[in-house]
Design a protein around this motif. Sequence first.
Motif: not given
Length: 167
Positions: A1-17, A19-23
């Motif tokens: 099950m996903e929430d809106g935060v999962d979408q937020h994190v996925a956007r940032w993870a895609s943007f910083w794919k 970048e190892p500093k992004f956790a």
Amino acid sequence: MEDGVDQHVARWASFWKDEPKFAPEVEGALVRMKHILRWIERSDAAAFARNEEDFTLQDFKTLHVLMIQPWPTEATPAQLAEAANVTRAAMTSRLDRLEAAGLVTRTIDATDRRRVLIRPTPEGREMWNRYIFAGIARDQAALAALSAEELTQLNALLRKVLLALGE
């Protein structure tokens, strides 16, 4: 099950794919904690907006710091301002409202006439009691999706973080 935060994190993870500093897990946890606190704050504000009395959320927060403060039965306006994280001028205004409503008293300290002591009246204690339990119910509703065991685990994890931060 996903929430809106999962979408937020996925956007940032895609943007910083690359970048190892992004956790992603850190981002997700912090954003979720902020959302929970915002939900509680909105719920509290809505409850006070609906009340029939001329008793505001700021009035409650001021009474609350007086009722839970570490001094036995009283506090100075400066102590309350610090505990409430407001300016002394803002605290004076809040105390004016509470005194006019008969919820607190201001008295001169018998041992130091320069000090003013704030004490809750019986009516102030009753008003605080009325609203504190409604707030507790809202807080419990915010975390109702968790079992007792999960709440214990969450507390242990958050305690570990706070201790590591020196809090």
